[in-house]
Design a protein around this motif. Structure first.
Motif, mmCIF file in Angstrom:
data_model
loop_
_atom_site.group_PDB
_atom_site.id
_atom_site.type_symbol
_atom_site.label_atom_id
_atom_site.label_comp_id
_atom_site.label_asym_id
_atom_site.label_seq_id
_atom_site.Cartn_x
_atom_site.Cartn_y
_atom_site.Cartn_z
ATOM 1 N N LEU A 274 19.526 33.487 -9.152
ATOM 2 C CA LEU A 274 19.731 31.956 -9.722
ATOM 3 C C LEU A 274 19.106 30.951 -9.045
ATOM 4 C CD1 LEU A 274 23.286 31.350 -11.841
ATOM 5 C CD2 LEU A 274 21.040 32.016 -12.515
ATOM 6 N N SER A 275 19.098 30.886 -8.000
ATOM 7 C CA SER A 275 18.315 30.171 -6.782
ATOM 8 C C SER A 275 16.985 29.937 -7.007
ATOM 9 C CB SER A 275 18.953 30.284 -5.509
ATOM 10 O OG SER A 275 18.191 31.401 -4.806
ATOM 11 N N LEU A 276 16.261 31.134 -7.723
ATOM 12 C CA LEU A 276 14.782 30.906 -7.932
ATOM 13 C C LEU A 276 14.392 30.369 -9.399
ATOM 14 C CD1 LEU A 276 14.407 34.649 -6.647
ATOM 15 C CD2 LEU A 276 14.801 32.734 -5.366
ATOM 16 N N LYS A 277 14.240 29.136 -9.236
ATOM 17 C CA LYS A 277 13.920 28.428 -10.524
ATOM 18 C C LYS A 277 12.370 28.107 -10.302
ATOM 19 C CE LYS A 277 16.604 27.382 -13.323
ATOM 20 N NZ LYS A 277 17.273 28.174 -14.549
ATOM 21 N N GLU A 278 12.061 27.435 -11.728
ATOM 22 C CA GLU A 278 10.639 26.983 -11.695
ATOM 23 C C GLU A 278 10.450 25.844 -10.495
ATOM 24 O OE1 GLU A 278 8.961 27.892 -14.879
ATOM 25 O OE2 GLU A 278 10.594 29.274 -14.377
ATOM 26 N N PRO A 279 9.158 25.731 -10.398
ATOM 27 C CA PRO A 279 8.927 24.809 -9.437
ATOM 28 C C PRO A 279 9.254 23.192 -9.662
ATOM 29 C CG PRO A 279 6.810 25.444 -10.526
ATOM 30 C CD PRO A 279 7.885 26.585 -10.830
ATOM 31 N N ILE A 280 9.269 22.446 -8.923
ATOM 32 C CA ILE A 280 9.741 21.292 -9.307
ATOM 33 C C ILE A 280 8.641 20.180 -9.326
ATOM 34 C CG2 ILE A 280 10.824 19.031 -8.356
ATOM 35 C CD1 ILE A 280 12.661 20.908 -6.585
ATOM 36 N N GLY A 281 7.337 20.454 -8.585
ATOM 37 C CA GLY A 281 6.322 19.758 -8.902
ATOM 38 C C GLY A 281 6.119 18.655 -8.265
ATOM 39 N N ALA A 282 5.176 17.655 -9.006
ATOM 40 C CA ALA A 282 5.037 16.299 -8.368
ATOM 41 C C ALA A 282 5.828 15.084 -8.907
ATOM 42 C CB ALA A 282 3.454 16.187 -8.240
ATOM 43 N N GLY A 283 6.629 15.397 -9.576
ATOM 44 C CA GLY A 283 7.269 14.220 -10.461
ATOM 45 C C GLY A 283 8.208 13.471 -9.601
ATOM 46 N N GLY A 284 8.290 13.526 -8.244
ATOM 47 C CA GLY A 284 9.384 12.546 -7.365
ATOM 48 C C GLY A 284 10.788 12.957 -7.963
ATOM 49 N N LEU A 285 11.615 11.953 -7.636
ATOM 50 C CA LEU A 285 12.905 11.912 -7.868
ATOM 51 C C LEU A 285 13.407 12.541 -9.388
ATOM 52 C CD1 LEU A 285 14.399 8.973 -5.608
ATOM 53 C CD2 LEU A 285 14.076 11.430 -5.087
ATOM 54 N N ASP A 286 12.529 11.935 -10.155
ATOM 55 C CA ASP A 286 12.702 12.227 -11.650
ATOM 56 C C ASP A 286 12.950 13.837 -11.898
ATOM 57 O OD1 ASP A 286 12.861 9.338 -12.344
ATOM 58 O OD2 ASP A 286 10.762 9.332 -13.080
ATOM 59 N N ALA A 287 11.820 14.363 -11.297
ATOM 60 C CA ALA A 287 11.533 15.888 -11.518
ATOM 61 C C ALA A 287 12.648 16.423 -10.621
ATOM 62 C CB ALA A 287 10.313 16.334 -11.072
ATOM 63 N N LEU A 288 13.108 16.187 -9.630
ATOM 64 C CA LEU A 288 14.177 16.681 -8.797
ATOM 65 C C LEU A 288 15.593 16.622 -9.629
ATOM 66 C CD1 LEU A 288 14.503 17.926 -6.007
ATOM 67 C CD2 LEU A 288 15.243 15.556 -5.195
ATOM 68 N N ALA A 289 15.734 15.356 -10.020
ATOM 69 C CA ALA A 289 17.029 15.342 -10.922
ATOM 70 C C ALA A 289 17.010 16.263 -12.303
ATOM 71 C CB ALA A 289 17.164 13.764 -11.461
ATOM 72 N N GLU A 290 15.847 16.404 -12.585
ATOM 73 C CA GLU A 290 15.808 17.310 -14.075
ATOM 74 C C GLU A 290 15.963 18.796 -13.483
ATOM 75 O OE1 GLU A 290 12.244 16.372 -16.462
ATOM 76 O OE2 GLU A 290 12.829 14.389 -16.664
ATOM 77 N N HIS A 291 15.123 18.949 -12.460
ATOM 78 C CA HIS A 291 15.593 20.333 -11.743
ATOM 79 C C HIS A 291 16.924 20.887 -11.531
ATOM 80 C CE1 HIS A 291 14.285 23.840 -9.286
ATOM 81 N NE2 HIS A 291 15.229 23.628 -8.725
ATOM 82 N N TYR A 292 17.680 19.951 -10.854
ATOM 83 C CA TYR A 292 18.955 20.353 -10.683
ATOM 84 C C TYR A 292 20.118 20.090 -11.691
ATOM 85 C CZ TYR A 292 18.140 21.279 -5.992
ATOM 86 O OH TYR A 292 17.602 21.829 -4.929
ATOM 87 N N HIS A 293 19.498 19.380 -12.797
ATOM 88 C CA HIS A 293 20.552 19.374 -14.000
ATOM 89 C C HIS A 293 20.490 20.496 -14.771
ATOM 90 C CE1 HIS A 293 20.955 17.190 -18.295
ATOM 91 N NE2 HIS A 293 22.155 17.804 -17.760
ATOM 92 N N HIS A 294 19.100 21.025 -14.879
ATOM 93 C CA HIS A 294 18.783 22.510 -15.481
ATOM 94 C C HIS A 294 19.187 23.621 -14.599
ATOM 95 C CE1 HIS A 294 15.907 19.867 -17.887
ATOM 96 N NE2 HIS A 294 16.843 19.596 -18.232
#
Ligand code: SF4
Ligand code: SF4
Lengths: 373, 415
Positions: A274-294
Motif C-alpha cells: 500500500l505504500s507504493l502509490k503513483e508518483p507525486i510529480g511536479a505539482g508541489g504542495l497541491d500534488a502532495l496533499a492530493e497524494h496523501y488524501h488518496h
C-alpha cells in the motif's frame, strides 16, 4: 561484496534507529542544536508526508514497536484498548530506544496513532521528566470529498511552514519529491519480483526491502542494485498468500506465516504494497496533499467495500491462492472488512481475529487449509 | 436510606420519550423521511428542517435496557462482522438486519433514509457505511479532525470565543460539510432550511444549556448537595436528545427550578453529607444503586458525573454566524471530555467547583483512556480510586468494589 538484498535486510534489522545522514546535501538544523548534528525526526503512521521531511534535510525514520519487549507504562498511559503497536512505540519512546530525537511527527492514519500523539503532547506538558521530544500532528483525513481535500491542503501547508520554521530555511520540495518518486518507481519494480511465479522474494524479504532504515538516496542505490541482481534471487514456491488487515511494523507475523510453507506475495497495509502509490510529480504542495488524501485504502480509513474491491484486484495481480485477513487485538477495523472481502474473492479466505502483537495463531490456518503445508 | 423521592422532571422526561417515539413512528409510517444520527452530529440541522430523527446511542441504550443487545449483536455476527467492536454502533446496525424490526423495543426502530455519523475512530465510518449499502439508506459521513495545539481553558472560550478554542481549520471543514449537508437534505427530502428557524433552534439550545449551567452551579455550591447523580442524570440526559425544542428548554428550566426548590426547602440527597464524590467514566447503568450505597455508612454522596457538567459547559455557542457556531459545537465536542489537556484540566476545574473530596474512576479498555484525567486530579490534590469494570460478573464486582471503595473512604477521604 554483500548482495543488495543482504544489505537491505541488514538495514531493515536496524529499523527503529535513525538512518545515517545523507551525503549529497547539507542538512538542516532544529532549534540551533549542535552545529554538526543533523536533526533527527521520528514519525508515526502511514500519513506523514515524508517528502517534506526529506525536503527539510532532516534524518527521518518511521517509529516501530517491538513485540518482544514489554509496554506496561505505555499501557497505563494509553489504556489497554489501544493497538499494541502504538503502545509499544510509546514504550520505546519512554525508554529512549530510538536515540536522541529532535521531534516526533505523528499522523492521524488510525485512532491508535492519534491517541499516541495526545499522550506524547500531554506527557511533555505534565511530566517533562519523561524527556519526550516535542510532538507534531499532521492531520491528513480521507473522506473522498472536496471539503476534506481543502482541509488536507491546509494541513500540508502548515506542516511545510512548521518545518521551515524548525530548520530556518526553505524546503527543497522538488528535489525531495523527485527522489521519493524514484524510490517508489524502483519499489514497484521490486514488487513485481515478488509477484512473479514462482516468487523471487519472500514477503519477509519484501518487508525488509521496503522498510530498510536508509536515507532515500542510499535506499535508491541499493534498490537499483537489487533489480540488477534479480537474476540471482532464489525462487520461492510456497503456497501464495495475500495478507490483509493490520499493519506489520515488524517481521514477526510474516516469519510465522512463511515458516509454515506459505509465501506472502501481497498485502494491503502501510508497511507493504500500500505504500507504493503513483508518483507525486511536479505539482508541489497541491500534488502532495492530493497524494496523501488518496493514499490507502487502509483498513483504518477506507470503507469495507473499497477494501473488498482493492482486495479483488490485488489478489489477481499477485496471483494469490489464499487470502488471510489478520486482525490484531485492539485493531478492530480489519474485521469489519472481511465479509465483503471474502464475498469479492474467488480464492479461499481465512480470518485471524484478535491476534496478539507479533503473533499469528496458525492453527486456524492449518485447520482450514491442510493441503497448504 | 434515601431521604428524597425522584424528581418530577425525570418522570416527565421518561414519559415524553415514549410519546415522542410513538409520534416519530407514526410520522415515518405516514411517509416522512427519517434520519438516524450519531450523538456527536449536529442534530440542529434536522431540527431546523423538521426531519424526524433518532440518536444511535439513545437507541442502543434503550436496547440494552430491554436486554436485547445480544439479539442485535447476533444479527451482526451472523453477517460475519465482529460482535465485540464498537458495540454502541453495531447494536444499532443490527436493527437494520432484523427480519422482524417491529419486535424491537417500543415497536422497533424505523428504517432510516439517511444515516449521519462522524468518522471518529477506525470503525464508526465502516459501520455506518455498511448500513448505507442497505436498500434505501444513504450514509452521509462527517470528518473527525484533530488539532495540533489548543488553548487549555476551553470552557471559558467556548461560549463566545470558540474560534480560538477550536481553530479555523476544523471550523472551516465542518462548516463546509454542514452547508453541503443542508443542500443534500433539501434535495433529497424536498424540505426547506429556514435561516430564521435555524437561529431560533440555535437560541433554544443555548437557553437549554444555560439552564443546565445554572443547575450545575447550584449543585456545585450547595452543601449538603440537593441531589446526587442518580437523580440528575435522567433529568438532564433525556432532554439533551431533544435539543432545540421548546419542550427541552422548558424541561431544563423546570429541572433547575426543582433543584432550587429543594435547596430552598433544605432538602439534601444526604443530610449527613461528609464527603462529596466525583464519578469518572461511563455510567453504571446496570447498577445505578451503586451511587447511593455509601451515603448511609459514610455520608458520601456522588454529586458529579459528566452528564450534567458537559451539558453546562460543552454546548453553549453564541455568534452571528449560526452555521459556524453550530460547527464550533461539534468540531471538537468529544475532545472536551476525552482529549487531554482539555479533558484533564476541565475535570480539575469541575472538581474544585464542586468541592470534591474524592474521585472514583471507572477504568475500562476504552481507547479513550482516562489516565491523564485521573493523573491531573491527583496532582491537584484530589484522592482518586480506580475501579475496573471489564469482564467482571456484576454481582461480585459490586460486593468487592463496595468494600474497596468503603475502605478507601475511611482511610483516605474521611481520614
Ligand atoms: S484446504 Fe481446500 S480450500 Fe483450503 S487451500 Fe486447500 S484446497 Fe484450497
Ligand atoms: S446519612 Fe445520608 S443516607 Fe444516611 S440517613 Fe442520613 S441522609 Fe440518609
Amino acid at each position: 561484496m554483500a548482495t543488495a538484498l543482504a544489505a537491505l535486510e541488514e538495514a531493515y534489522a536496524r529499523r527503529g534507529a535513525p538512518p545515517a545522514a545523507s551525503k549529497d546535501r547539507t542538512d538542516g538544523r532544529i532549534d540551533g542544536r549542535a552545529g554538526d548534528r543533523t536533526p533527527v525526526v521520528g514519525y508515526v503512521g502511514a500519513d506523514v508526508p515524508v517528502e517534506l521531511l526529506t525536503a527539510a534535510g532532516v534524518r527521518a525514520f518511521r517509529l516501530t514497536g517491538d513485540p518482544e519487549s514489554g509496554s506496561a507504562l505505555a499501557d497505563r498511559y494509553l489504556g489497554g484498548g489501544v493497538d499494541p503497536m502504538a503502545r509499544s512505540v510509546l514504550a520505546r519512546l519512554l525508554a529512549g530506544s530510538f536515540g536522541d530525537l529532535d521531534r516526533v511527527v505523528v499522523s492521524h492514519d488510525c485512532e491508535a496513532s492519534l491517541r499516541l500523539f495526545y499522550a506524547l503532547r500531554e506527557l511533555r506538558r505534565v511530566e517533562p521528566a519523561t524527556g519526550l521530544p516535542e510532538a507534531y500532528l499532521v492531520d491528513i483525513l480521507h473522506l473522498p470529498h472536496r471539503t476534506t481535500a481543502q482541509y488536507n491542503r491546509r494541513r500540508i501547508g502548515e506542516f511545510a511552514a512548521r518545518l521551515e520554521a524548525w530548520t530556518g530555511r526553505p524546503l527543497d520540495l522538488a528535489g525531495a519529491v523527485a527522489a521519493h518518486d524514484e524510490r517508489r518507481r524502483l519499489l514497484a519494480a521490486v514488487a513485481e519480483l515478488r509477484r512473479a511465479v514462482p516468487a523471487r522474494l519472500t514477503g519477509r524479504q519484501f518487508l525488509a526491502v521496503v522498510n530498510a532504515a536508509l536515507p532515500v538516496d542510499q535506499h535508491i542505490a541499493l534498490l537499483e542494485r537489487l533489480l540488477a541482481e534479480a537474476g540471482q534471487l532464489e525462487e520461492h514456491a510456497g503456497r501464495r498468500v495475500f495478507l490483509s488487515g493490520s499493519d506489520h511494523d515488524t517481521p514477526h507475523v510474516y516469519e510465522a506465516v512463511e515458516s509454515e510453507g506459505y509465501v506472502i506475495v501481497g498485502e494491503d497495509h502501510s508497511f507493504g504494497d500500500l505504500s507504493l502509490k503513483e508518483p507525486i510529480g511536479a505539482g508541489g504542495l497541491d500534488a502532495l496533499a492530493e497524494h496523501y488524501h488518496h493514499s490507502g485504502p487502509t483498513a483504518h480509513r477506507a470503507t469495507a467495500s473499497e477494501r473488498a474491491a482493492h482486495a479483488a484486484t490485488a489478489v489477481r495481480h499477485c496471483r494469490a491462492e489464499l487470502f488471510v485477513a489478520y486482525c490484531r487485538i485492539g485493531d478492530e477495523a480489519p474485521a469489519w472488512d472481511f465479509p465483503a472481502q471474502r464475498a469479492a474473492l474467488d480464492i479461499p479466505a481465512v480470518l485471524l481475529e484478535r491476534q496478539e502483537y507479533g503473533r499469528a495463531d496458525l492453527t486456524a490456518l492449518r485447520k482450514e487449509h491442510p493441503c497448504a503445508v | 436510606m434515601r431521604s428524597v423521592k425522584s424528581l418530577a422532571t425525570a418522570a416527565e422526561a421518561g414519559r415524553h420519550q415514549r410519546e415522542w417515539f410513538a409520534d416519530l413512528r407514526r410520522r415515518v409510517a405516514a411517509g416522512e423521511p427519517f434520519a438516524l444520527l450519531n450523538a456527536d452530529v449536529p442534530h440542529e440541522i434536522f431540527r431546523t428542517m423538521d426531519i424526524p430523527y433518532a440518536v444511535s446511542q439513545w437507541w442502543a441504550s434503550l436496547v440494552a435496557a430491554k436486554q436485547r443487545s445480544g439479539h442485535y449483536l447476533e444479527l451482526v455476527r451472523q453477517r460475519g462482522y465482529p460482535d465485540y467492536s464498537e458495540q454502541y454502533n453495531s447494536v444499532t446496525l443490527g436493527s437494520a438486519f432484523d427480519p422482524e424490526p417491529e419486535a424491537g423495543p417500543w415497536g422497533g426502530l424505523p428504517r432510516p433514509d439517511i444515516v449521519v455519523g462522524d468518522a471518529s475512530g477506525d470503525v464508526t465510518r465502516k459501520i455506518f457505511d455498511i448500513w448505507g449499502h442497505e436498500p434505501g439508506v444513504t450514509f452521509y459521513p462527517l470528518e473527525s479532525a484533530a488539532e495540533n495545539e489548543v488553548p487549555l481553558n476551553w470552557w471559558e472560550l467556548m461560549p463566545h470565543r470558540w474560534e480560538e478554542a477550536v481553530g479555523p481549520a476544523r471550523l472551516d471543514l465542518l462548516t463546509a460539510e454542514l452547508e453541503n449537508l443542508v443542500r443534500f437534505l433539501e434535495t433529497t427530502t424536498g424540505r426547506r432550511f429556514g435561516e430564521s428557524r435555524f437561529r431560533e433552534v440555535m437560541a433554544l439550545v443555548n437557553e437549554q444549556e444555560e439552564w443546565n449551567r445554572k443547575t450545575r452551579d447550584l449543585i456545585a455550591r450547595t452543601r449538603p448537595a440537593p441531589l446526587g447523580v442518580v437523580d440528575s442524570i435522567p433529568s438532564v440526559m433525556l432532554p439533551q436528545w431533544h435539543r432545540g425544542t421548546e419542550w427541552a428548554r422548558d424541561m431544563a428550566k423546570r429541572f433547575y427550578e426543582e433543584v432550587r426548590d429543594r435547596v430552598d426547602a433544605g432538602h439534601a440527597a444526604c443530610p449527613g453529607e461528609r464527603a462529596r464524590l466525583m464519578w469518572i467514566g461511563r455510567g453504571l447503568w446496570y447498577d445505578m444503586g451503586f451511587y447511593q450505597r455509601f451515603q448511609e455508612e459514610y455520608g458520601a454522596v456522588f454529586v458529579w458525573s459528566m452528564y450534567l457538567a458537559v451539558a453546562a459547559d460543552g454546548y453553549i455557542r453564541y455568534g452571528d454566524d449560526p452555521m459556524r457556531a453550530l460547527a464550533a459545537r461539534f468540531a471538537a465536542f468529544t475532545d472536551q471530555l476525552y482529549t487531554p489537556p482539555w479533558s484533564s484540566e476541565w475535570y480539575v476545574k469541575e472538581a474544585r467547583l464542586h468541592g470534591i473530596d474524592g474521585v472514583v474512576h471507572l477504568v475500562s479498555d476504552d481507547p479513550r483512556g482516562s489516565y491523564f484525567t485521573a493523573r491531573a486530579l491527583e496532582a491537584a490534590g484530589f484522592p482518586v480510586i480506580e475501579i475496573h469494570a471489564d469482564n467482571v460478573d456484576t454481582r461480585t464486582f459490586d460486593d468487592e468494589m463496595v468494600k474497596r471503595v468503603g475502605r478507601w473512604l475511611e482511610s483516605v477521604v474521611l481520614a
